[in-house]
Motif scaffolding. Structure first.
Motif, PDB file in Angstrom:
ATOM      1  N   ASP A   1       0.834  -1.203   0.000  1.00 48.18           N
ATOM      2  CA  ASP A   1       0.000   0.000   0.000  1.00 48.18           C
ATOM      3  C   ASP A   1       0.868   1.253   0.000  1.00 48.18           C
ATOM      4  O   ASP A   1       1.903   1.298   0.674  1.00 48.18           O
ATOM      5  CB  ASP A   1      -0.914   0.016   1.231  1.00 48.18           C
ATOM      6  CG  ASP A   1      -1.863  -1.185   1.240  1.00 48.18           C
ATOM      7  OD1 ASP A   1      -2.300  -1.592   0.151  1.00 48.18           O
ATOM      8  OD2 ASP A   1      -2.139  -1.703   2.335  1.00 48.18           O
ATOM      9  N   LYS A   2       0.415   2.259  -0.750  1.00 46.02           N
ATOM     10  CA  LYS A   2       1.162   3.510  -0.831  1.00 46.02           C
ATOM     11  C   LYS A   2       0.259   4.668  -0.403  1.00 46.02           C
ATOM     12  O   LYS A   2      -0.871   4.780  -0.861  1.00 46.02           O
ATOM     13  CB  LYS A   2       1.667   3.750  -2.252  1.00 46.02           C
ATOM     14  CG  LYS A   2       2.611   2.676  -2.761  1.00 46.02           C
ATOM     15  CD  LYS A   2       3.024   2.937  -4.205  1.00 46.02           C
ATOM     16  CE  LYS A   2       3.919   1.828  -4.730  1.00 46.02           C
ATOM     17  NZ  LYS A   2       4.307   2.058  -6.148  1.00 46.02           N
ATOM     18  N   THR A   3       0.785   5.491   0.488  1.00 48.30           N
ATOM     19  CA  THR A   3       0.071   6.694   0.915  1.00 48.30           C
ATOM     20  C   THR A   3       1.055   7.858   0.922  1.00 48.30           C
ATOM     21  O   THR A   3       2.279   7.653   0.935  1.00 48.30           O
ATOM     22  CB  THR A   3      -0.534   6.534   2.323  1.00 48.30           C
ATOM     23  OG1 THR A   3       0.521   6.175   3.245  1.00 48.30           O
ATOM     24  CG2 THR A   3      -1.595   5.449   2.355  1.00 48.30           C
ATOM     25  N   MET A   4       0.512   9.068   0.930  1.00 49.27           N
ATOM     26  CA  MET A   4       1.360  10.249   0.947  1.00 49.27           C
ATOM     27  C   MET A   4       1.600  10.692   2.391  1.00 49.27           C
ATOM     28  O   MET A   4       0.747  10.502   3.265  1.00 49.27           O
ATOM     29  CB  MET A   4       0.713  11.387   0.160  1.00 49.27           C
ATOM     30  CG  MET A   4       0.459  11.043  -1.309  1.00 49.27           C
ATOM     31  SD  MET A   4       1.961  10.525  -2.194  1.00 49.27           S
ATOM     32  CE  MET A   4       2.916  12.037  -2.127  1.00 49.27           C
ATOM     33  N   LEU A   5       2.736  11.312   2.615  1.00 47.18           N
ATOM     34  CA  LEU A   5       3.101  11.748   3.962  1.00 47.18           C
ATOM     35  C   LEU A   5       2.106  12.756   4.517  1.00 47.18           C
ATOM     36  O   LEU A   5       1.836  12.767   5.726  1.00 47.18           O
ATOM     37  CB  LEU A   5       4.510  12.343   3.955  1.00 47.18           C
ATOM     38  CG  LEU A   5       5.025  12.845   5.300  1.00 47.18           C
ATOM     39  CD1 LEU A   5       5.202  11.695   6.284  1.00 47.18           C
ATOM     40  CD2 LEU A   5       6.339  13.601   5.129  1.00 47.18           C
ATOM     41  N   ASN A   6       1.531  13.597   3.667  1.00 46.77           N
ATOM     42  CA  ASN A   6       0.633  14.648   4.164  1.00 46.77           C
ATOM     43  C   ASN A   6      -0.636  14.093   4.799  1.00 46.77           C
ATOM     44  O   ASN A   6      -1.360  14.815   5.464  1.00 46.77           O
ATOM     45  CB  ASN A   6       0.286  15.637   3.045  1.00 46.77           C
ATOM     46  CG  ASN A   6      -0.332  14.962   1.830  1.00 46.77           C
ATOM     47  OD1 ASN A   6      -0.849  13.851   1.914  1.00 46.77           O
ATOM     48  ND2 ASN A   6      -0.262  15.649   0.692  1.00 46.77           N
ATOM     49  N   GLU A   7      -0.902  12.805   4.635  1.00 54.51           N
ATOM     50  CA  GLU A   7      -2.054  12.191   5.279  1.00 54.51           C
ATOM     51  C   GLU A   7      -1.818  11.973   6.779  1.00 54.51           C
ATOM     52  O   GLU A   7      -2.754  11.681   7.514  1.00 54.51           O
ATOM     53  CB  GLU A   7      -2.382  10.851   4.617  1.00 54.51           C
ATOM     54  CG  GLU A   7      -2.808  10.967   3.161  1.00 54.51           C
ATOM     55  CD  GLU A   7      -3.171   9.634   2.557  1.00 54.51           C
ATOM     56  OE1 GLU A   7      -3.564   8.727   3.324  1.00 54.51           O
ATOM     57  OE2 GLU A   7      -3.049   9.481   1.324  1.00 54.51           O
ATOM     58  N   TYR A   8      -0.579  12.126   7.214  1.00 52.34           N
ATOM     59  CA  TYR A   8      -0.234  11.862   8.614  1.00 52.34           C
ATOM     60  C   TYR A   8      -0.006  13.135   9.414  1.00 52.34           C
ATOM     61  O   TYR A   8       0.349  13.077  10.587  1.00 52.34           O
ATOM     62  CB  TYR A   8       1.009  10.968   8.675  1.00 52.34           C
ATOM     63  CG  TYR A   8       0.742   9.587   8.124  1.00 52.34           C
ATOM     64  CD1 TYR A   8       0.302   8.555   8.946  1.00 52.34           C
ATOM     65  CD2 TYR A   8       0.903   9.321   6.772  1.00 52.34           C
ATOM     66  CE1 TYR A   8       0.041   7.297   8.436  1.00 52.34           C
ATOM     67  CE2 TYR A   8       0.646   8.068   6.249  1.00 52.34           C
ATOM     68  CZ  TYR A   8       0.215   7.060   7.091  1.00 52.34           C
ATOM     69  OH  TYR A   8      -0.054   5.808   6.571  1.00 52.34           O
ATOM     70  N   GLU A   9      -0.174  14.287   8.804  1.00 47.78           N
ATOM     71  CA  GLU A   9      -0.068  15.577   9.495  1.00 47.78           C
ATOM     72  C   GLU A   9       1.237  15.693  10.287  1.00 47.78           C
ATOM     73  O   GLU A   9       1.251  16.019  11.469  1.00 47.78           O
ATOM     74  CB  GLU A   9      -1.272  15.774  10.418  1.00 47.78           C
ATOM     75  CG  GLU A   9      -2.613  15.800   9.686  1.00 47.78           C
ATOM     76  CD  GLU A   9      -3.782  16.009  10.618  1.00 47.78           C
ATOM     77  OE1 GLU A   9      -3.559  16.030  11.845  1.00 47.78           O
ATOM     78  OE2 GLU A   9      -4.916  16.164  10.139  1.00 47.78           O
ATOM     79  N   VAL A  10       2.312  15.394   9.597  1.00 44.02           N
ATOM     80  CA  VAL A  10       3.645  15.490  10.196  1.00 44.02           C
ATOM     81  C   VAL A  10       4.450  16.511   9.401  1.00 44.02           C
ATOM     82  O   VAL A  10       4.457  16.490   8.169  1.00 44.02           O
ATOM     83  CB  VAL A  10       4.367  14.126  10.181  1.00 44.02           C
ATOM     84  CG1 VAL A  10       5.813  14.275  10.639  1.00 44.02           C
ATOM     85  CG2 VAL A  10       3.634  13.134  11.068  1.00 44.02           C
ATOM     86  N   SER A  11       5.139  17.379  10.100  1.00 47.81           N
ATOM     87  CA  SER A  11       5.928  18.415   9.437  1.00 47.81           C
ATOM     88  C   SER A  11       7.167  17.815   8.784  1.00 47.81           C
ATOM     89  O   SER A  11       7.854  16.976   9.361  1.00 47.81           O
ATOM     90  CB  SER A  11       6.345  19.485  10.445  1.00 47.81           C
ATOM     91  OG  SER A  11       7.239  20.413   9.855  1.00 47.81           O
TER      92      SER A  11
END
Length: 250
Positions: free
Chosen positions: A200-210
């Motif tokens: 599975d691939k997700t984008m980092l911005n989905e985790y609300e991390v700077s």
């Protein structure tokens, strides 16, 4: 019980690292990249615990660009069940990585989280400890032996004075040391099967991390070359050189 194993794509340990032309980073263009050696040990330990029926499912996760799928597929070929890629081109701080791993561990309900004690590129040795603090759970660092007994885990770890054995419950974070195991090599049939396992691939911005890092690299340079050694005829000459040339004794 689920186990989450974090892996990292790094410059292969057989490749001699050198700075780029600008002296701002290590040159990675056209260089062989591999799974961090300590992460390989973490994957191997999870696989061994699964063989002992202590773990039901192994999930491997990596944070990086699309090329990190190579290392995730390698982990799947070794025996992991599922893989997750958190896509980003940014170089995250250890704290940011720990925050992402915490969210994944909680979402997946992972009772054990394995990490290599450090990565061979940054050598920070921070992420595992930060993750355990964020999860408010037991942590076992520098593990050289792991045994799961029912609802508890017993870990032998290396300390300055020898070996220390700790016992704790779940969930827990374990960082692996070199002497924990010897990673296996993937067999060709397993490599072929790994291509069909879920990734599975997700984008980092989905985790609300700077993505911002508090650390700025000012310069990267190669270590200075060692000067040639000299031979001395006797102890008196050695003492004279140490005192008058090296000036390391008075």
């Amino acid at each position: 019980m689920k186990a989450l194993v974090a892996i990292k794509r790094v410059l292969d340990y057989n490749v001699k690292a050198r700075p780029n032309d600008q002296g701002t980073a290590v040159e990675l263009a056209n260089c062989k990249m591999s799974m961090n050696p300590f992460c390989e040990i973490a994957v191997e330990e999870a696989i061994r615990l699964k063989a002992k029926k202590a773990i039901d499912e192994i999930i491997v996760v990596s944070i990086g660009n699309e090329k990190s799928t190579e290392q995730l597929r390698s982990a799947l070929a070794l025996g992991a069940d599922r893989a997750m890629l958190i896509q980003t081109d940014a170089k995250l701080s250890s704290l940011a990585v720990a925050k992402v791993l915490k969210q994944i561990a909680q979402k997946e309900g992972a009772q054990m989280v394995f990490l290599g004690k450090q990565s061979i590129d940054s050598d920070n040795n921070q992420t595992g400890q930060m993750l355990a603090a964020l999860m408010d759970c037991a942590q076992f660092t520098f593990a050289s032996e792991v045994n799961v007994n029912g609802d508890s885990v017993e870990v032998t770890r290396e300390v300055d004075t020898g070996l220390e054995t700790l016992k704790g419950g779940f969930p827990c974070v374990i960082t692996t040391d070199l002497r924990l195991n010897e990673p296996r090599f993937a067999k060709l049939p397993d490599i072929m099967k790994a291509k069909k396992k879920p990734l599975d691939k997700t984008m980092l911005n989905e985790y609300e991390v700077s993505e911002a890092s508090a650390v700025e690299i000012l310069e990267v340079m190669a270590p200075s070359k060692r000067t040639a050694g000299v031979k001395v005829a006797d102890v008196d000459e050695l003492i004279n050189k140490l005192k008058n040339e090296a000036k390391v004794i008075a």
